[in-house]
Design a protein around this motif. Sequence first.
Motif, PDB file in Angstrom:
ATOM      1  N   PRO A  97      40.292 -10.085  49.494  1.00  0.00           N
ATOM      2  CA  PRO A  97      39.440  -8.949  50.162  1.00  0.00           C
ATOM      3  C   PRO A  97      38.158 -10.281  50.780  1.00  0.00           C
ATOM      4  O   PRO A  97      37.874  -8.746  51.314  1.00  0.00           O
ATOM      5  N   GLY A  98      37.907 -10.669  50.427  1.00  0.00           N
ATOM      6  CA  GLY A  98      37.294 -11.149  51.331  1.00  0.00           C
ATOM      7  C   GLY A  98      35.326 -10.402  49.822  1.00  0.00           C
ATOM      8  O   GLY A  98      35.713  -9.589  49.842  1.00  0.00           O
ATOM      9  N   PRO A  99      33.966 -11.375  50.900  1.00  0.00           N
ATOM     10  CA  PRO A  99      33.013 -11.086  49.847  1.00  0.00           C
ATOM     11  C   PRO A  99      32.870  -9.299  50.246  1.00  0.00           C
ATOM     12  O   PRO A  99      32.517  -8.559  51.436  1.00  0.00           O
ATOM     13  N   VAL A 100      31.409  -9.053  49.275  1.00  0.00           N
ATOM     14  CA  VAL A 100      31.184  -7.692  48.856  1.00  0.00           C
ATOM     15  C   VAL A 100      29.892  -8.126  49.833  1.00  0.00           C
ATOM     16  O   VAL A 100      29.396  -8.423  49.696  1.00  0.00           O
ATOM     17  N   PRO A 101      29.338  -6.971  50.823  1.00  0.00           N
ATOM     18  CA  PRO A 101      27.986  -6.768  51.484  1.00  0.00           C
ATOM     19  C   PRO A 101      27.064  -6.993  50.406  1.00  0.00           C
ATOM     20  O   PRO A 101      27.658  -6.371  49.351  1.00  0.00           O
ATOM     21  N   VAL A 102      25.801  -7.646  50.497  1.00  0.00           N
ATOM     22  CA  VAL A 102      24.988  -7.176  50.037  1.00  0.00           C
ATOM     23  C   VAL A 102      23.377  -6.617  50.256  1.00  0.00           C
ATOM     24  O   VAL A 102      23.289  -6.957  51.096  1.00  0.00           O
ATOM     25  N   THR A 103      23.629  -5.608  49.806  1.00  0.00           N
ATOM     26  CA  THR A 103      21.794  -4.999  49.702  1.00  0.00           C
ATOM     27  C   THR A 103      21.412  -4.672  49.713  1.00  0.00           C
ATOM     28  O   THR A 103      20.968  -4.722  48.055  1.00  0.00           O
ATOM     29  N   LEU A 104      20.132  -5.364  49.715  1.00  0.00           N
ATOM     30  CA  LEU A 104      18.246  -5.754  49.955  1.00  0.00           C
ATOM     31  C   LEU A 104      17.776  -4.362  50.165  1.00  0.00           C
ATOM     32  O   LEU A 104      17.424  -3.886  51.545  1.00  0.00           O
ATOM     33  N   ALA A 105      17.158  -4.035  49.003  1.00  0.00           N
ATOM     34  CA  ALA A 105      16.215  -3.003  49.083  1.00  0.00           C
ATOM     35  C   ALA A 105      14.968  -3.005  48.811  1.00  0.00           C
ATOM     36  O   ALA A 105      14.652  -3.812  47.812  1.00  0.00           O
ATOM     37  N   VAL A 106      13.507  -2.543  50.342  1.00  0.00           N
ATOM     38  CA  VAL A 106      12.481  -3.185  49.435  1.00  0.00           C
ATOM     39  C   VAL A 106      12.108  -1.643  49.261  1.00  0.00           C
ATOM     40  O   VAL A 106      12.102  -0.761  50.512  1.00  0.00           O
ATOM     41  N   ASP A 107      11.532  -1.376  48.212  1.00  0.00           N
ATOM     42  CA  ASP A 107      10.447  -0.488  47.696  1.00  0.00           C
ATOM     43  C   ASP A 107       9.192  -0.209  48.783  1.00  0.00           C
ATOM     44  O   ASP A 107       8.742   0.190  49.764  1.00  0.00           O
ATOM     45  N   HIS A 108       8.290  -1.281  48.399  1.00  0.00           N
ATOM     46  CA  HIS A 108       6.936  -2.031  48.647  1.00  0.00           C
ATOM     47  C   HIS A 108       6.615  -2.728  48.973  1.00  0.00           C
ATOM     48  O   HIS A 108       6.437  -3.647  47.610  1.00  0.00           O
ATOM     49  N   VAL A 109       6.177  -3.720  49.697  1.00  0.00           N
ATOM     50  CA  VAL A 109       6.361  -5.152  49.427  1.00  0.00           C
ATOM     51  C   VAL A 109       5.303  -5.724  50.599  1.00  0.00           C
ATOM     52  O   VAL A 109       5.358  -5.133  52.097  1.00  0.00           O
ATOM     53  N   VAL A 110       4.263  -6.726  50.705  1.00  0.00           N
ATOM     54  CA  VAL A 110       3.245  -6.802  51.561  1.00  0.00           C
ATOM     55  C   VAL A 110       3.159  -8.804  51.369  1.00  0.00           C
ATOM     56  O   VAL A 110       2.979  -8.777  50.549  1.00  0.00           O
ATOM     57  N   VAL A 111       3.274  -9.014  52.369  1.00  0.00           N
ATOM     58  CA  VAL A 111       2.567 -10.116  53.018  1.00  0.00           C
ATOM     59  C   VAL A 111       1.641 -10.525  53.578  1.00  0.00           C
ATOM     60  O   VAL A 111       1.780  -9.568  54.468  1.00  0.00           O
ATOM     61  N   ARG A 112       0.769 -11.264  52.638  1.00  0.00           N
ATOM     62  CA  ARG A 112      -0.656 -11.929  53.832  1.00  0.00           C
ATOM     63  C   ARG A 112      -0.356 -13.117  54.533  1.00  0.00           C
ATOM     64  O   ARG A 112      -0.268 -13.861  53.248  1.00  0.00           O
ATOM     65  N   ARG A 113      -1.019 -13.178  55.043  1.00  0.00           N
ATOM     66  CA  ARG A 113      -1.318 -15.166  55.359  1.00  0.00           C
ATOM     67  C   ARG A 113      -2.744 -15.442  55.512  1.00  0.00           C
ATOM     68  O   ARG A 113      -3.535 -14.159  56.098  1.00  0.00           O
ATOM     69  N   LYS A 114      -3.722 -16.075  54.707  1.00  0.00           N
ATOM     70  CA  LYS A 114      -4.538 -16.208  54.915  1.00  0.00           C
ATOM     71  C   LYS A 114      -5.095 -17.148  55.145  1.00  0.00           C
ATOM     72  O   LYS A 114      -4.059 -17.814  56.027  1.00  0.00           O
ATOM     73  N   ASP A 115      -6.374 -17.174  55.537  1.00  0.00           N
ATOM     74  CA  ASP A 115      -6.610 -18.371  56.336  1.00  0.00           C
ATOM     75  C   ASP A 115      -5.849 -19.927  55.837  1.00  0.00           C
ATOM     76  O   ASP A 115      -6.458 -20.506  56.410  1.00  0.00           O
ATOM     77  N   ASP A 116      -5.783 -19.975  54.720  1.00  0.00           N
ATOM     78  CA  ASP A 116      -5.625 -20.891  54.303  1.00  0.00           C
ATOM     79  C   ASP A 116      -3.688 -21.539  55.394  1.00  0.00           C
ATOM     80  O   ASP A 116      -3.565 -23.121  54.850  1.00  0.00           O
ATOM     81  N   GLY A 117      -3.459 -20.462  55.238  1.00  0.00           N
ATOM     82  CA  GLY A 117      -1.296 -20.849  55.824  1.00  0.00           C
ATOM     83  C   GLY A 117      -0.998 -20.262  55.175  1.00  0.00           C
ATOM     84  O   GLY A 117       0.295 -20.103  55.644  1.00  0.00           O
ATOM     85  N   VAL A 118      -1.122 -20.409  54.021  1.00  0.00           N
ATOM     86  CA  VAL A 118      -0.391 -19.238  52.569  1.00  0.00           C
ATOM     87  C   VAL A 118       0.250 -18.308  53.044  1.00  0.00           C
ATOM     88  O   VAL A 118      -1.000 -17.330  53.040  1.00  0.00           O
ATOM     89  N   PHE A 119       1.589 -17.703  52.819  1.00  0.00           N
ATOM     90  CA  PHE A 119       2.034 -16.824  52.666  1.00  0.00           C
ATOM     91  C   PHE A 119       1.929 -15.783  51.172  1.00  0.00           C
ATOM     92  O   PHE A 119       2.286 -16.608  50.361  1.00  0.00           O
ATOM     93  N   TYR A 120       1.225 -15.401  51.021  1.00  0.00           N
ATOM     94  CA  TYR A 120       0.724 -14.511  49.741  1.00  0.00           C
ATOM     95  C   TYR A 120       1.562 -12.762  49.797  1.00  0.00           C
ATOM     96  O   TYR A 120       2.038 -11.922  50.274  1.00  0.00           O
ATOM     97  N   LEU A 121       2.847 -13.139  48.865  1.00  0.00           N
ATOM     98  CA  LEU A 121       3.531 -12.136  48.987  1.00  0.00           C
ATOM     99  C   LEU A 121       3.464 -11.045  47.825  1.00  0.00           C
ATOM    100  O   LEU A 121       3.197 -11.210  46.361  1.00  0.00           O
TER     101      LEU A 121
END
Length: 183
Positions: free
Chosen positions: A83-107
Amino acid sequence: PAVCLRFELGPAAALRSPLALQNGFLQLLLHTYTAELLMSFLTNLGPFLEDEIVPEVIPMEIEVVDAKITLKDDSPQLYPTSPGPVPVTLAVDHVVVRRKDDGVFYLTGQQQIWVPLPCCPPGYAREQKAPLESVPAARGLQLQQVPELQRELQAVRMALAEANLDKARLLQEVRKYNPLFQL
């Protein structure tokens, strides 16, 4: 969906980080977003992300609130009868991605207050505690007040979290009409 985008440059951006003074600061808020993406779209992003030139680091903050992304597999089926693969749903309630001066992304996610559920009969916990007769009277009063104070603290924390969400919604509404508004 609501999308708020702000790019600051110059002395106003220096409040965010020292590097933002010269490179700028990008802030994005994405609220109640729903999308369906094909897996081939994600796998074909690789060549666009590869670059031989190191880009300038731009400090940024991306906030995603109440988003749903459904991933559908569009690759050819190996077995025609499956029957094929089942779709996957990604639910995000509240997330913050920050990129600081060092270039690293903080989740980071929103800090939620978890109220523990009782997992054992009411009388069980009392049997495990030391009897109150062996504790001085003043100390016994303090021990009896601890659960009540913890409940009050949880209620105050929840009220504070709701007030902060209301504040964010109001600021978002004000910024619709005046994008340069600062609090």
